[in-house]
Design a protein around this motif. Structure first.
Motif, PDB file in Angstrom:
ATOM      1  N   ARG A  43       0.845  -1.203   0.000  1.00 54.63           N
ATOM      2  CA  ARG A  43       0.000   0.000   0.000  1.00 54.63           C
ATOM      3  C   ARG A  43       0.873   1.243   0.000  1.00 54.63           C
ATOM      4  O   ARG A  43       1.815   1.362   0.784  1.00 54.63           O
ATOM      5  CB  ARG A  43      -0.928   0.012   1.221  1.00 54.63           C
ATOM      6  CG  ARG A  43      -1.924   1.180   1.203  1.00 54.63           C
ATOM      7  CD  ARG A  43      -2.991   0.997   2.272  1.00 54.63           C
ATOM      8  NE  ARG A  43      -2.456   1.134   3.594  1.00 54.63           N
ATOM      9  CZ  ARG A  43      -2.340   2.311   4.240  1.00 54.63           C
ATOM     10  NH1 ARG A  43      -2.731   3.430   3.664  1.00 54.63           N
ATOM     11  NH2 ARG A  43      -1.851   2.344   5.454  1.00 54.63           N
ATOM     12  N   GLU A  69      -3.126   4.408 -12.258  1.00 51.78           N
ATOM     13  CA  GLU A  69      -4.118   3.325 -12.317  1.00 51.78           C
ATOM     14  C   GLU A  69      -4.451   2.987 -13.762  1.00 51.78           C
ATOM     15  O   GLU A  69      -4.530   1.810 -14.136  1.00 51.78           O
ATOM     16  CB  GLU A  69      -5.387   3.713 -11.557  1.00 51.78           C
ATOM     17  CG  GLU A  69      -6.417   2.590 -11.502  1.00 51.78           C
ATOM     18  CD  GLU A  69      -7.655   2.973 -10.738  1.00 51.78           C
ATOM     19  OE1 GLU A  69      -8.188   2.124  -9.998  1.00 51.78           O
ATOM     20  OE2 GLU A  69      -8.105   4.124 -10.888  1.00 51.78           O
ATOM     21  N   ARG A  75      -3.560  -0.066  -8.166  1.00 53.57           N
ATOM     22  CA  ARG A  75      -5.008  -0.232  -8.096  1.00 53.57           C
ATOM     23  C   ARG A  75      -5.510   0.593  -6.915  1.00 53.57           C
ATOM     24  O   ARG A  75      -4.866   0.635  -5.860  1.00 53.57           O
ATOM     25  CB  ARG A  75      -5.403  -1.701  -7.947  1.00 53.57           C
ATOM     26  CG  ARG A  75      -5.048  -2.337  -6.630  1.00 53.57           C
ATOM     27  CD  ARG A  75      -5.576  -3.780  -6.539  1.00 53.57           C
ATOM     28  NE  ARG A  75      -5.420  -4.309  -5.211  1.00 53.57           N
ATOM     29  CZ  ARG A  75      -4.334  -4.887  -4.744  1.00 53.57           C
ATOM     30  NH1 ARG A  75      -3.270  -5.005  -5.533  1.00 53.57           N
ATOM     31  NH2 ARG A  75      -4.283  -5.343  -3.503  1.00 53.57           N
ATOM     32  N   GLU A  77      -8.443   1.156  -4.231  1.00 56.36           N
ATOM     33  CA  GLU A  77      -9.565   0.478  -3.595  1.00 56.36           C
ATOM     34  C   GLU A  77     -10.257   1.442  -2.654  1.00 56.36           C
ATOM     35  O   GLU A  77      -9.644   1.948  -1.705  1.00 56.36           O
ATOM     36  CB  GLU A  77      -9.089  -0.765  -2.850  1.00 56.36           C
ATOM     37  CG  GLU A  77      -8.455  -1.808  -3.769  1.00 56.36           C
ATOM     38  CD  GLU A  77      -8.081  -3.078  -3.045  1.00 56.36           C
ATOM     39  OE1 GLU A  77      -8.458  -3.208  -1.852  1.00 56.36           O
ATOM     40  OE2 GLU A  77      -7.425  -3.940  -3.648  1.00 56.36           O
ATOM     41  N   GLN A  78     -11.534   1.685  -2.923  1.00 57.33           N
ATOM     42  CA  GLN A  78     -12.304   2.645  -2.132  1.00 57.33           C
ATOM     43  C   GLN A  78     -12.290   2.250  -0.662  1.00 57.33           C
ATOM     44  O   GLN A  78     -12.626   1.128  -0.292  1.00 57.33           O
ATOM     45  CB  GLN A  78     -13.747   2.680  -2.652  1.00 57.33           C
ATOM     46  CG  GLN A  78     -14.595   3.800  -2.067  1.00 57.33           C
ATOM     47  CD  GLN A  78     -14.113   5.176  -2.501  1.00 57.33           C
ATOM     48  OE1 GLN A  78     -13.636   5.346  -3.616  1.00 57.33           O
ATOM     49  NE2 GLN A  78     -14.261   6.150  -1.625  1.00 57.33           N
ATOM     50  N   ARG A  80      -9.781   1.707   1.226  1.00 63.34           N
ATOM     51  CA  ARG A  80      -8.596   0.958   1.661  1.00 63.34           C
ATOM     52  C   ARG A  80      -7.296   1.635   1.269  1.00 63.34           C
ATOM     53  O   ARG A  80      -6.309   1.550   1.990  1.00 63.34           O
ATOM     54  CB  ARG A  80      -8.618  -0.469   1.102  1.00 63.34           C
ATOM     55  CG  ARG A  80      -9.761  -1.331   1.614  1.00 63.34           C
ATOM     56  CD  ARG A  80      -9.563  -2.791   1.217  1.00 63.34           C
ATOM     57  NE  ARG A  80      -8.444  -3.367   1.957  1.00 63.34           N
ATOM     58  CZ  ARG A  80      -7.366  -3.893   1.398  1.00 63.34           C
ATOM     59  NH1 ARG A  80      -7.232  -3.896   0.069  1.00 63.34           N
ATOM     60  NH2 ARG A  80      -6.395  -4.411   2.119  1.00 63.34           N
ATOM     61  N   THR A  82      -4.367   2.956  -1.997  1.00 64.38           N
ATOM     62  CA  THR A  82      -3.771   2.692  -3.305  1.00 64.38           C
ATOM     63  C   THR A  82      -2.651   1.677  -3.140  1.00 64.38           C
ATOM     64  O   THR A  82      -1.786   1.833  -2.281  1.00 64.38           O
ATOM     65  CB  THR A  82      -3.220   3.994  -3.912  1.00 64.38           C
ATOM     66  OG1 THR A  82      -4.286   4.937  -4.050  1.00 64.38           O
ATOM     67  CG2 THR A  82      -2.623   3.738  -5.288  1.00 64.38           C
ATOM     68  N   SER A 209      -8.699  -9.477  -1.099  1.00 61.16           N
ATOM     69  CA  SER A 209      -8.243  -8.083  -0.981  1.00 61.16           C
ATOM     70  C   SER A 209      -8.688  -7.254  -2.175  1.00 61.16           C
ATOM     71  O   SER A 209      -7.887  -6.567  -2.826  1.00 61.16           O
ATOM     72  CB  SER A 209      -6.712  -8.026  -0.831  1.00 61.16           C
ATOM     73  OG  SER A 209      -6.295  -8.703   0.325  1.00 61.16           O
ATOM     74  N   GLN A 210      -9.973  -7.299  -2.481  1.00 63.33           N
ATOM     75  CA  GLN A 210     -10.495  -6.518  -3.591  1.00 63.33           C
ATOM     76  C   GLN A 210     -11.891  -6.013  -3.232  1.00 63.33           C
ATOM     77  O   GLN A 210     -12.548  -6.546  -2.335  1.00 63.33           O
ATOM     78  CB  GLN A 210     -10.565  -7.363  -4.857  1.00 63.33           C
ATOM     79  CG  GLN A 210     -11.626  -8.458  -4.854  1.00 63.33           C
ATOM     80  CD  GLN A 210     -11.892  -8.985  -6.254  1.00 63.33           C
ATOM     81  OE1 GLN A 210     -11.014  -9.520  -6.905  1.00 63.33           O
ATOM     82  NE2 GLN A 210     -13.127  -8.806  -6.716  1.00 63.33           N
ATOM     83  N   PRO A 211     -12.380  -4.975  -3.927  1.00 60.63           N
ATOM     84  CA  PRO A 211     -13.734  -4.485  -3.676  1.00 60.63           C
ATOM     85  C   PRO A 211     -14.759  -5.543  -4.076  1.00 60.63           C
ATOM     86  O   PRO A 211     -14.552  -6.307  -5.028  1.00 60.63           O
ATOM     87  CB  PRO A 211     -13.844  -3.249  -4.583  1.00 60.63           C
ATOM     88  CG  PRO A 211     -12.443  -2.890  -4.936  1.00 60.63           C
ATOM     89  CD  PRO A 211     -11.665  -4.155  -4.929  1.00 60.63           C
ATOM     90  N   ARG A 214     -16.057  -5.555  -7.746  1.00 59.63           N
ATOM     91  CA  ARG A 214     -15.217  -5.982  -8.863  1.00 59.63           C
ATOM     92  C   ARG A 214     -15.451  -7.471  -9.127  1.00 59.63           C
ATOM     93  O   ARG A 214     -15.333  -8.291  -8.212  1.00 59.63           O
ATOM     94  CB  ARG A 214     -13.747  -5.731  -8.550  1.00 59.63           C
ATOM     95  CG  ARG A 214     -12.785  -6.130  -9.682  1.00 59.63           C
ATOM     96  CD  ARG A 214     -11.342  -5.941  -9.265  1.00 59.63           C
ATOM     97  NE  ARG A 214     -11.086  -4.541  -8.915  1.00 59.63           N
ATOM     98  CZ  ARG A 214     -10.059  -4.137  -8.189  1.00 59.63           C
ATOM     99  NH1 ARG A 214      -9.219  -5.026  -7.702  1.00 59.63           N
ATOM    100  NH2 ARG A 214      -9.881  -2.859  -7.915  1.00 59.63           N
TER     101      ARG A 214
END
Length: 252
Positions: A43, A69, A75, A77-78, A80, A82, A209-211, A214
């Protein structure tokens, strides 16, 4: 928080040079990302932290990050932050699909971690395994790890009578192939696979570890032993950004 970015880059932005400040910041960050000065999946500092370090406003940082991006280097992530983008792994789906071998062929060490195991009865799954409707089944939940990065979340269903302590073997050996070898099953093949794109549950999105907005790739599959007897019915969810599924035309 200790910033992963080298302090030298914060003094390299030139005002009045004819190149927009946001573009200079983006290029400085991109250069260090390409040099692998910090790990994929790491991160980056927050917008306020970067804005303070570069002495710019948050909008300037946001525009720089947006360009990174779009270039596939990070990437966002809202809620969380970048993250440095990991490269997608080519994962072969064929007659012999092996997790560790798939990764090792690309120079990546992989292993399986067991999250849990439950005994259950499920008529629809028993049908896939050619068992009686009320046959006891084991549901083994696992994570597929590439180094320390989770690339899949799986549910494996097997015959509890045939493989009573399968989860314990898998937990110890961290390989499905080695776990089956413990029972004398030295080879198995993929009878069929069904691949769909779906939205993950909140729990699967967290583990990958993704929204949860997605899409992921879900592979439903059935493995059989050398006699053609159903061995394992699985549902495996891959992170759409971390894995590219490759359909292998193997016949061996």
């Amino acid at each position: 928080m200790k910033l992963p970015l080298p302090e030298r880059i914060f003094n390299m932005v030139e005002r009045g040079s004819g190149v927009a400040v946001w573009r200079q910041i983006g290029e400085l960050l991109a250069e260090d990302i390409r040099k692998k000065l910090y790990a994929p999946g790491e991160r980056l500092p927050t917008e306020p932290e970067l804005a303070a370090k570069f002495s710019v406003n948050r909008h300037t940082i946001r525009r720089a990050m947006s360009e990174l991006e779009q270039g596939g280097l990070v990437r966002i992530e809202q809620g969380r932050g970048t993250f440095v983008q990991e490269h997608a792994i080519d994962y072969a789906i064929g007659r012999r699909t092996r997790f560790s071998e798939n990764l090792l062929n690309q120079g990546v060490l992989g292993h399986i971690e067991v999250m849990g195991c439950q005994s259950l009865r499920a008529a629809d799954i028993a049908r896939h395994l050619e068992l009686a409707r009320t046959a006891p089944l084991l549901r083994v939940q696992s994570l597929g790890k590439a180094e320390n990065r989770c690339i899949d979340v799986s549910d494996h269903y097997i015959d509890e009578n045939r493989f009573p302590d399968f989860a314990d073997q898998l937990r110890t050996l961290r390989s499905i192939s080695r776990a089956y070898a413990h029972y004398g099953v030295t080879d198995y093949t993929r009878k069929w696979s069904r691949i769909t794109a779906i939205l993950p549950s909140a729990e699967v999105a967290r583990l990958l570890s993704q929204p949860k907005t997605r899409p992921i790739l879900q592979v439903e599959s059935l493995n059989v032993d050398s006699d053609g007897t159903p061995l394992q019915y699985s549902l495996t969810r891959f992170g759409g950004d971390s894995v590219q599924l490759v359909i292998a035309n193997d016949t061996a």
